[in-house]
Structures are given as structure tokens and as C-alpha cells.
Design a protein around this motif. Structure first.
Motif, short mmCIF file in Angstrom:
data_model
loop_
_atom_site.label_atom_id
_atom_site.label_comp_id
_atom_site.label_asym_id
_atom_site.label_seq_id
_atom_site.Cartn_x
_atom_site.Cartn_y
_atom_site.Cartn_z
N THR A 276 2.33 -8.94 -2.67
CA THR A 276 3.31 -8.18 -3.44
C THR A 276 3.80 -7.01 -2.60
O THR A 276 3.11 -6.55 -1.70
N GLY A 277 5.00 -6.54 -2.90
CA GLY A 277 5.57 -5.47 -2.07
C GLY A 277 5.87 -6.00 -0.68
O GLY A 277 5.81 -5.28 0.32
N ALA B 6 8.46 -6.73 0.92
CA ALA B 6 9.55 -6.17 1.71
C ALA B 6 9.28 -4.73 2.13
O ALA B 6 10.11 -4.10 2.79
N ILE C 271 4.20 -1.95 4.75
CA ILE C 271 2.91 -2.63 4.99
C ILE C 271 3.13 -4.14 4.99
O ILE C 271 2.61 -4.87 5.84
N GLU D 132 8.44 -9.61 -4.95
CA GLU D 132 9.17 -8.34 -4.82
C GLU D 132 9.92 -8.06 -6.12
O GLU D 132 10.06 -8.92 -6.98
N ILE D 133 10.38 -6.84 -6.26
CA ILE D 133 11.28 -6.52 -7.37
C ILE D 133 12.66 -7.11 -7.01
O ILE D 133 12.95 -7.29 -5.82
N ALA E 151 3.44 -0.93 -5.10
CA ALA E 151 3.02 0.00 -6.15
C ALA E 151 4.09 1.06 -6.31
O ALA E 151 5.04 1.11 -5.54
N ILE F 41 3.03 -2.10 -13.55
CA ILE F 41 3.01 -3.11 -12.48
C ILE F 41 1.72 -3.94 -12.53
O ILE F 41 1.75 -5.17 -12.49
N ASN G 103 -1.50 2.24 -4.16
CA ASN G 103 -2.20 3.39 -4.74
C ASN G 103 -1.72 3.75 -6.14
O ASN G 103 -0.56 3.50 -6.46
N ALA H 104 -5.26 2.89 -5.58
CA ALA H 104 -5.74 1.52 -5.43
C ALA H 104 -6.92 1.17 -6.35
O ALA H 104 -6.91 0.12 -7.00
N MET I 252 -8.88 -1.45 -1.59
CA MET I 252 -9.04 -1.24 -0.15
C MET I 252 -9.50 0.16 0.23
O MET I 252 -8.79 1.14 0.02
N LEU J 292 -9.34 0.83 5.43
CA LEU J 292 -8.62 1.69 6.37
C LEU J 292 -9.42 2.98 6.59
O LEU J 292 -9.57 3.44 7.72
N ALA K 15 -2.79 0.06 7.98
CA ALA K 15 -3.14 -0.36 6.62
C ALA K 15 -3.14 -1.89 6.54
O ALA K 15 -4.05 -2.50 5.97
P1 NAX Z 1 6.79 0.69 0.66
O1 NAX Z 1 7.44 1.61 -0.30
O2 NAX Z 1 7.32 0.55 2.04
O3 NAX Z 1 6.77 -0.77 0.03
C1 NAX Z 1 6.38 -1.02 -1.27
C2 NAX Z 1 7.11 -2.27 -1.72
O4 NAX Z 1 6.59 -2.64 -3.01
C3 NAX Z 1 8.61 -2.08 -1.89
O5 NAX Z 1 9.29 -3.07 -1.13
C4 NAX Z 1 8.83 -2.25 -3.38
O6 NAX Z 1 10.08 -2.88 -3.68
C5 NAX Z 1 7.66 -3.15 -3.76
N1 NAX Z 1 7.32 -3.16 -5.17
C6 NAX Z 1 7.38 -2.14 -6.05
N2 NAX Z 1 7.03 -2.56 -7.29
C7 NAX Z 1 6.75 -3.87 -7.17
C8 NAX Z 1 6.34 -4.85 -8.11
N3 NAX Z 1 6.20 -4.57 -9.40
N4 NAX Z 1 6.13 -6.10 -7.66
C9 NAX Z 1 6.32 -6.42 -6.35
N5 NAX Z 1 6.71 -5.51 -5.44
C10 NAX Z 1 6.92 -4.26 -5.83
O7 NAX Z 1 5.26 1.11 0.68
P2 NAX Z 1 4.13 0.75 1.79
O8 NAX Z 1 4.16 1.78 2.84
O9 NAX Z 1 4.26 -0.67 2.16
O10 NAX Z 1 2.82 1.02 0.92
C11 NAX Z 1 2.46 0.20 -0.17
C12 NAX Z 1 1.33 0.81 -0.95
O11 NAX Z 1 0.15 0.92 -0.17
C13 NAX Z 1 1.60 2.24 -1.46
O12 NAX Z 1 1.18 2.31 -2.81
C14 NAX Z 1 0.71 3.09 -0.59
O13 NAX Z 1 0.35 4.28 -1.23
C15 NAX Z 1 -0.46 2.18 -0.39
N6 NAX Z 1 -1.36 2.47 0.71
C16 NAX Z 1 -2.69 2.25 0.51
C17 NAX Z 1 -3.63 2.43 1.50
C18 NAX Z 1 -5.07 2.16 1.26
O14 NAX Z 1 -5.85 2.44 2.17
N7 NAX Z 1 -5.53 1.65 0.12
C19 NAX Z 1 -3.22 2.92 2.84
C20 NAX Z 1 -1.78 2.73 3.12
C21 NAX Z 1 -0.84 2.94 1.97
O15 NAX Z 1 -0.60 4.32 1.85
#
Ligand code: NAX
Length: 328
Positions: free
Chosen positions: A10-11, A13, A16, A42-43, A89, A108, A131, A133, A155, A158, A242
Motif C-alpha cells: 500500500t502507498g 506510489a 518508500i 493506492e488512493i 498512511a 485507512i 505511522n 505504525a 516496523m 529501521l 525504510a
Molecule cells: P509518501 O507520502 O511518500 O507516500 C505515502 C503514499 O501512501 C502516498 O502515495 C499516498 O497516496 C498513499 N496512501 C495514502 N493513503 C492510502 C490508502 N488509504 N491506501 C493506499 N495508499 C495510500 O510517504 P513515505 O515517505 O513513503 O512514508 C510512508 C509511511 O511510512 C509514512 O506514514 C511514514 O511516516 C512511515 N515511515 C515509517 C517508518 C518506520 O520505521 N516504521 C520509517 C519511515 C517512514 O517515516
């Protein structure tokens, strides 16, 4: 040859996702003999970007990649899935209270938990990266009553890897010589990286460091605030590291941790080390035969106890907050 393993991301695009998908396709998630089929969620607004990534995946001509499908519907994305990586998220934006953040993420992770419950494969394993998470994982898990609770993890790998790297640097040792380090608690600033049971080349790491001031004032805060340090330097949050940690988490869960070592995973507590049952908290775990087990019998000193308790208290508060919001 083996049938492909379905991996839902998920997410997909997001940043990460971009760092993760190519490594999954190349075989690093499950190993060099396991073909994978990607299911990207993805959304709707980001589906086009995900389609662009799928074109690039095609251009990788990965021998292990059996196909990529893209969805904007959770039920479809999780149908038949064996490995679910919940990366997307709702980030905290300016002026957002914690309750707003939890509520937005409930929107979500509740439907995603339901979708996993409805249609995932019997052997599904879930890793929540998005997060907050640990609590997002708790929300998803509570809406998947037919899936064994222990299949929902969050997770902290990291954090674990960051701590291993910082300790190795301090001791001037290769990272491969560091073993048995533990991240306890929440994936947040309250997390506790514990080196008291860690080893460097077979010797106790805390004794090798022998510097409690460094431990309390440099190491612990550095690891806990590493995410902010990366944002400050890169102008964007951790992405490749990550993704790397998510790969490590699943790889070890499926293929085992190395002999004489353990790793850190946030998993539903069974009450070990005084962590209230059901909280998804980080523990030292050993993985074997596709399962993980919390390492038992470690002595927890006063220094560690205070810090573990503080992080676990934060998780308990988050659980109370999502209960109040009717999300679990
Ligand atoms: P991005 O904002 O680059 O990407 C998030 C993607 O999720 C977007 O493309 C968005 O369209 C999509 N999305 C949103 N709602 C959705 C849904 N309902 N279904 C499917 N897709 C959806 O964020 P990114 O840098 O990739 O980080 C993703 C998440 O990882 C964030 O919540 C971030 O806080 C978390 N992290 C967690 C870490 C950990 O150690 N547990 C470390 C890294 C990161 O900060």
C-alpha cells in the motif's frame, strides 16, 4: 517451480514504495528462488503514478516478477495476498492533534484490516510501516478477527538497523559483528534501543562501550531522533533505508534470523517483560521456520526498565485513545 507469492504494497506510489518495489521484484524480500506477484494499492489520485512505477518494473525485466496489478480498492488489493506491506498512511500535518491523526489513520487501517480478514491467504503476514505504525497495526489487527493476531506486526527494524550502525561506529567494529541488540516499545521518540544484551564480536557491547553518558546522551537520542536528522539533511524523510528495513523484517520472518542473533519486531505482546497483553510493542525476536518468538529470560536492569516502561506507557495511551475513538 514455485508458484508466485502475492505481495501487496500500500502507498505504492510514495517514496518508500518507490524504493521498495524494485527490491521486492529483484528477489530480496523472499530470496532468489521465490517468484513474486505485486499487488499495489493506492488512493485513486495516485493510481496513475503507481502505473508509471509498474512500467518501470516491467522495464527491469526481473526474472522473479510474475506480474504487477494496481488497485484503488483494498478488498481487491488484499485478495489472496501472502505478504501485506502497509506503507501508505496519513501523515501528521500542521496543527493536527493526535486524536485527529489517529482518526485519519483509523479510516485507512480499519478497512484494510477488514479486507485482509475477508480475502487474504491463510498464511498472510502483515507488516505495518505507515505511522503511527504500532497503533495502526493494532487497528488493522482488531478488524481481522479471523487472522491469527501474531501475523500483524509493525516496523522497528529501521530503528534496529540504525542502532546497530551507530554502535558499530562507536566500537569501530563491522556491523556484521554486532548481535543481539534490541529496540523496545513504540516506533516513536520514546523507543528504547538496548545494548545491555548486545554483543560485539562475542563480547558484551555495553561493557565494551563502558560509557553511560554516551549511551544516555548520545546513542539513545541519536537513534530515536535519526528520522528528524535525515529530514534535516535530505529535505525528505527516510525512504530507501525504510524500504531496506521492511525487506529485512519480512526476509527474516520468512527465512529466519541468523544463528546466535535476534532482531527487533513490534509484535502483539503476550505479556512478556511486563508489556500489557495485546499491545503491539517492539521486542527482541528470533525467527525460525517462518515464525517468530519473543526472546525470553533477559534480565532487565533499572536503566532499561524505566525506558521500556515509558515507551510501553505511550503505546497503552495510544490504545486508549483509539478505543475512545471507536477504532478498535
Ligand atoms: P509518501 O507520502 O511518500 O507516500 C505515502 C503514499 O501512501 C502516498 O502515495 C499516498 O497516496 C498513499 N496512501 C495514502 N493513503 C492510502 C490508502 N488509504 N491506501 C493506499 N495508499 C495510500 O510517504 P513515505 O515517505 O513513503 O512514508 C510512508 C509511511 O511510512 C509514512 O506514514 C511514514 O511516516 C512511515 N515511515 C515509517 C517508518 C518506520 O520505521 N516504521 C520509517 C519511515 C517512514 O517515516
Amino acid at each position: 517451480t514455485q508458484a508466485p507469492v502475492n505481495v501487496t504494497v500500500t502507498g505504492a506510489a510514495g517514496q518508500i514504495g518507490y524504493a521498495l518495489l524494485f527490491r521486492i521484484a529483484s528477489g530480496q524480500l523472499l530470496g532468489p528462488d521465490t517468484p513474486v506477484k505485486l499487488r499495489l494499492l493506492e488512493i485513486p489520485q495516485a493510481v496513475k503514478a503507481a502505473e508509471g512505477t509498474a512500467l518501470e518494473l516491467e522495464d527491469g525485466a526481473f526474472p522473479l516478477l510474475a506480474g504487477t496489478d494496481i488497485f484503488d480498492d483494498a478488498k481487491q488489493a488484499f485478495a489472496g495476498t501472502n505478504i501485506a506491506l502497509l506503507v501508505g498512511a496519513r501523515p501528521r500535518t500542521k496543527g493536527m492533534e493526535r486524536a485527529d491523526l489517529l482518526e485519519a489513520n483509523g479510516g485507512i487501517f480499519k478497512p484494510q484490516g477488514e479486507a485482509i480478514n475477508a480475502g487474504a491467504a491463510d498464511d498472510v503476514r502483515v507488516l505495518v510501516v505507515g505511522n503511527p505504525a504500532n497503533t495502526n497495526a493494532l487497528i488493522a489487527q482488531s478488524h481481522a478477527p479471523d487472522v491469527p493476531a501474531e501475523r500483524f506486526t509493525a516496523m522497528t527494524r529501521l530503528d534496529h538497523n540504525r542502532a546497530v550502525a551507530q554502535l558499530a561506529k562507536k566500537l569501530n567494529a563491522p556491523v556484521s559483528e554486532i548481535r543481539k541488540l534490541t529496540i523496545w516499545g513504540n516506533h516513536s521518540a520514546s523507543q528504547y534501543p538496548d545494548i545491555f544484551h548486545a554483543e560485539v564480536a562475542g563480547k558484551n557491547a555495553a561493557e565494551a562501550v563502558n560509557d553511560e553518558k554516551w549511551l544516555a546522551e548520545e546513542f539513545i537520542p541519536r537513534v530515536a531522533k535519526r528520522g528528524a536528522e535525515i529530514i534535516e539533511a535530505r529535505g525528505a524523510s527516510s525512504a530507501a533505508s525504510a524500504a531496506n528495513a521492511a525487506i529485512d523484517h519480512i526476509y527474516n520472518w520468512v527465512n529466519g534470523t541468523r544463528e546466535g542473533d535476534w532482531t527487533s519486531m513490534a509484535v502483539p505482546s503476550d505479556g512478556s517483560y511486563g508489556v500489557p497483553e495485546g499491545l503491539i510493542s517492539s521486542f527482541p525476536v528470533v525467527c525460525k521456520d517462518g515464525k517468530y518468538e519473543i526472546v525470553q529470560g533477559l534480565e532487565i536492569n533499572e536503566f532499561s526498565r524505566t525506558r521500556i516502561d515509558a515507551s510501553v506507557a505511550e503505546l497503552a495511551e495510544e490504545r486508549e485513545a483509539v478505543k475512545k475513538l471507536g477504532l478498535i
